[in-house]
Design an enzyme around this catalytic site. Structure first.
Site, PDB file in Angstrom:
ATOM      1  N   CYS A 110      64.612  24.389  59.501  1.00 55.83           N
ATOM      2  CA  CYS A 110      63.294  24.160  58.903  1.00 55.83           C
ATOM      3  C   CYS A 110      63.388  23.898  57.402  1.00 55.83           C
ATOM      4  O   CYS A 110      62.567  23.166  56.838  1.00 55.83           O
ATOM      5  CB  CYS A 110      62.390  25.377  59.114  1.00 55.83           C
ATOM      6  SG  CYS A 110      62.431  26.116  60.740  1.00 55.83           S
ATOM      7  N   ASP A 142      61.562  32.952  61.337  1.00 59.68           N
ATOM      8  CA  ASP A 142      61.138  33.708  62.515  1.00 59.68           C
ATOM      9  C   ASP A 142      62.032  33.467  63.720  1.00 59.68           C
ATOM     10  O   ASP A 142      62.314  34.383  64.493  1.00 59.68           O
ATOM     11  CB  ASP A 142      59.695  33.340  62.879  1.00 59.68           C
ATOM     12  CG  ASP A 142      58.705  33.767  61.812  1.00 59.68           C
ATOM     13  OD1 ASP A 142      59.138  34.190  60.728  1.00 59.68           O
ATOM     14  OD2 ASP A 142      57.495  33.668  62.057  1.00 59.68           O
ATOM     15  N   CYS A 160      59.575  26.506  57.143  1.00 58.04           N
ATOM     16  CA  CYS A 160      59.247  27.359  58.280  1.00 58.04           C
ATOM     17  C   CYS A 160      57.995  28.189  58.003  1.00 58.04           C
ATOM     18  O   CYS A 160      57.445  28.189  56.901  1.00 58.04           O
ATOM     19  CB  CYS A 160      60.434  28.234  58.661  1.00 58.04           C
ATOM     20  SG  CYS A 160      60.980  29.363  57.387  1.00 58.04           S
ATOM     21  N   ASP A 161      57.607  28.951  59.000  1.00 61.07           N
ATOM     22  CA  ASP A 161      56.252  29.474  59.151  1.00 61.07           C
ATOM     23  C   ASP A 161      55.590  30.050  57.907  1.00 61.07           C
ATOM     24  O   ASP A 161      54.543  29.591  57.471  1.00 61.07           O
ATOM     25  CB  ASP A 161      56.249  30.554  60.239  1.00 61.07           C
ATOM     26  CG  ASP A 161      56.569  29.986  61.606  1.00 61.07           C
ATOM     27  OD1 ASP A 161      56.803  28.773  61.706  1.00 61.07           O
ATOM     28  OD2 ASP A 161      56.600  30.758  62.572  1.00 61.07           O
ATOM     29  N   LYS A 162      56.142  31.105  57.329  1.00 59.88           N
ATOM     30  CA  LYS A 162      55.429  31.801  56.266  1.00 59.88           C
ATOM     31  C   LYS A 162      55.510  31.088  54.928  1.00 59.88           C
ATOM     32  O   LYS A 162      54.767  31.408  53.995  1.00 59.88           O
ATOM     33  CB  LYS A 162      55.955  33.240  56.110  1.00 59.88           C
ATOM     34  CG  LYS A 162      55.949  34.043  57.401  1.00 59.88           C
ATOM     35  CD  LYS A 162      54.615  33.965  58.108  1.00 59.88           C
ATOM     36  CE  LYS A 162      54.687  34.529  59.512  1.00 59.88           C
ATOM     37  NZ  LYS A 162      55.557  33.752  60.427  1.00 59.88           N
ATOM     38  N   CYS A 210      60.100  23.859  63.946  1.00 56.88           N
ATOM     39  CA  CYS A 210      59.948  23.861  65.409  1.00 56.88           C
ATOM     40  C   CYS A 210      58.966  22.789  65.873  1.00 56.88           C
ATOM     41  O   CYS A 210      57.907  22.598  65.282  1.00 56.88           O
ATOM     42  CB  CYS A 210      59.494  25.234  65.875  1.00 56.88           C
ATOM     43  SG  CYS A 210      60.668  26.546  65.480  1.00 56.88           S
ATOM     44  N   SER A 223      54.078  34.483  68.152  1.00 60.47           N
ATOM     45  CA  SER A 223      54.591  33.216  67.672  1.00 60.47           C
ATOM     46  C   SER A 223      53.651  32.091  68.094  1.00 60.47           C
ATOM     47  O   SER A 223      52.934  32.206  69.094  1.00 60.47           O
ATOM     48  CB  SER A 223      55.977  32.969  68.265  1.00 60.47           C
ATOM     49  OG  SER A 223      56.361  31.627  68.116  1.00 60.47           O
TER      50      SER A 223
END
Length: 559
Positions: free
Chosen positions: A53, A85, A126-128, A198, A474
């Protein structure tokens, strides 16, 4: 070239006889008098080698710097942290994930403040990293442009597109004898073919879509694949665009209005986005001084159809979404139907309606359905309340084929204990799995439960059991799952007193989540309940546990 029409933040740091020492440091890094006469633009990325990511974000940062320079600014690159994650999932390290969102925002704030930069370009993977960077932009309120690093391409396995979701679910499939270990290894080796976040409409892609809908990111930037040549062009354009914002003195809080947040929620529920948006959008709104109650997600979802057929519940991945027209196509359809606010301002310096003016929607696509032929007539997010969750909880209902589940509670005081039971095939048809003490304070850190939910789905039980938790999920989670239950168990929320075998009923049409106990029995059990000993007494997680608020308020840290 940007002209100086007003005093800049950087003037106080780099101008005048008494700031010679600061300029001396800049000269050591090769800056000239001409460079120092221009606006200073922070270019932050979450580059690191923790995951695909983020691994390419330094390259995008260099391209954004080219855009800044071309538009008449002086870029100054720095980085922030990222906790990935997909790697941290399923063990203690996952507790660091949500905490990292606050650290990301704090670190950007401190770097920008300490060096007096005039504007900001933020590049996330990535996510955060996405909400963390957007929170910092809202907090700092200097001209800012957000840029997503882009999605990974899908892998190919046995003639079909696959993502990391398939690898997670392979764990349960192997345990259930539905897949061999050799097949799992073959899947593992092809599922993630290169750089990018992702590939489904998981949390990173959800928040990328939100960034466009909020107006903080340039049109189409949410869906361009990480490896696509257009990603380089978008990065340069982001660097140039921030100088236009600086010239116009257009700041994040001019863009991040209540209408902008309503637009973002509308897009999230239309595309089948992650439940993590219910944490992150309120947290960004909090930085703007805007109260965004979780009930708004349910209100908006009731009137917005689900139109994007994307994983985890659907068939397609983010690259397909981009080819079908991406966020602009979705927003154009929603605007024409009167479902979003067209007068909301964006980082282009134009309104949403102006950005979309003249956009022609491509021929009909199965990836993005017309509003008249949606996947589901309402959006994919519901907020439930009841005697288990007085402050509420969230469910993602895309791909769920039933509206109600009632069954006996299977109670676990940690994700780890539950995963052991799932691995031992101890979860049966009809059960309601309860995972508690995994909330923001109780975890601490509010772990995602993908390892558990994926194993359940991989065993073929996804359609036959329910799972509730004060933790979170998730974006790749699917199934009959309710998360963010508040108040959480560690604060004495009613989820803390559920016992093995209690009957729990989740009713989506009624928006209810109830345990079949009288109010008197609930109060009796709560009277006997004792708060657990804190799991961490020092370090970042202990500090977070002391400061974090309810998941119903975005799990933001309060002083």
């Amino acid at each position: 070239m940007v002209t100086k029409t007003r005093a800049r933040k950087s003037d106080a740091v780099y101008k005048g006889v008494n700031r010679a020492f600061a300029r001396s440091y800049l000269r050591a890094m090769g800056l000239t008098d001409e460079d120092m006469a221009k606006p200073f633009v922070g270019v932050v990325s979450a580059w690191n080698e923790t995951s695909p990511c983020n691994v390419h974000l330094n390259r995008l940062a260099r391209l954004a710097k080219e855009g800044v320079q071309a538009a008449g600014g002086t870029p100054r690159e720095f980085t922030t942290i990222a906790v990935t994650d997909g790697i941290a999932m399923g063990y203690e390290g996952m507790k660091a994930s949500l905490v990292s969102r606050e650290v990301i925002a704090d670190s950007i704030e401190l770097t920008m403040m300490g060096h007096g930069y005039d504007a900001l370009v933020g590049i996330a993977g990535c996510d955060k990293t996405l909400p963390g960077i957007m929170m910092a932009m809202a907090r700092l309120n200097v001209p800012s442009v957000f840029m997503y690093g882009g999605s990974i391409l899908p892998g190919r396995f046995e003639g079909r597109d696959v993502t990391i979701q398939d690898v997670f679910e392979s764990v349960g499939a192997v345990e259930a004898g539905l897949m061999t270990e050799q097949q799992q290894r073959e899947l593992e080796c092809v599922a993630c073919p290169g750089e990018g976040a992702c590939g489904g409409m998981f949390t990173a892609n959800t928040m990328a879509c939100s960034s466009e809908a909020l107006g903080l990111a340039l049109p189409y930037s949410a869906s361009i694949p990480a490896v696509a040549p257009e990603r380089a062009d978008a990065s340069r354009e982001a660097g140039s665009a921030v100088l236009n914002l600086l010239e116009r003195d257009l700041k994040p809080r001019d863009i991040l209005t209540r209408e902008a947040f309503e637009n973002a929620i509308t897009v999230v529920v239309a595309v089948g986005g992650s439940t993590n948006a219910v944490l992150h959008l309120p947290a960004i709104a909090h930085e703007c001084g805007i109260n965004l109650p979780i009930e708004d997600f349910d209100t908006i979802a009731r009137r917005v159809p689900h139109i994007a057929d994307l994983k985890p519940g659907g068939r397609f991945v983010q690259v397909d979404f981009h080819r079908a027209g991406g966020v602009p196509r979705v927003m154009k359809m929603l605007l024409d139907a009167g479902l979003i606010h067209g007068d909301a301002m964006t980082v282009t310096g134009k309104t949403v309606a102006e950005n979309l003016n003249g956009l022609t929607v491509p021929e009909e696509s199965e990836v993005i359905r017309p509003l008249e032929r949606p996947l589901e007539p309402t959006g994919t997010m519901v907020i439930l309340k009841g005697n288990i969750a007085p402050e509420g909880c969230v469910m993602k209902i895309s791909s769920i084929h039933r509206e109600r589940h009632s069954g006996p509670a299977r109670v676990f005081d940690s994700e780890d204990a539950c995963f052991q039971a799932v691995a031992a095939r101890a979860i049966k048809h009809g059960d309601v799995v309860v995972i508690r003490y995994e909330g923001p304070k109780g975890g601490p850190g509010m772990r995602e439960m993908l390892a558990v939910t994926a194993a359940i789905s991989g065993q073929g039980l996804g359609e036959h059991v329910a799972l509730i938790t004060d933790g979170r999920f998730s974006g790749a989670t699917r199934g009959f799952t309710a998360g963010h239950i508040a108040p959480e168990a560690a604060l004495g929320g009613p989820i803390a007193i559920i016992e093995e075998g209690d009957t729990i009923t989740i009713d989506i049409p009624k928006r209810q989540i109830e345990v079949e106990l009288s109010e008197e029995e609930i109060m009796r059990r709560l009277g006997l309940w004792q708060a657990p000993v804190p799991k961490y007494t020092s370090g970042a997680l202990a500090k977070y546990a002391r400061l974090v608020s309810s998941a119903a308020k975005g799990a933001v840290c309060l002083s």
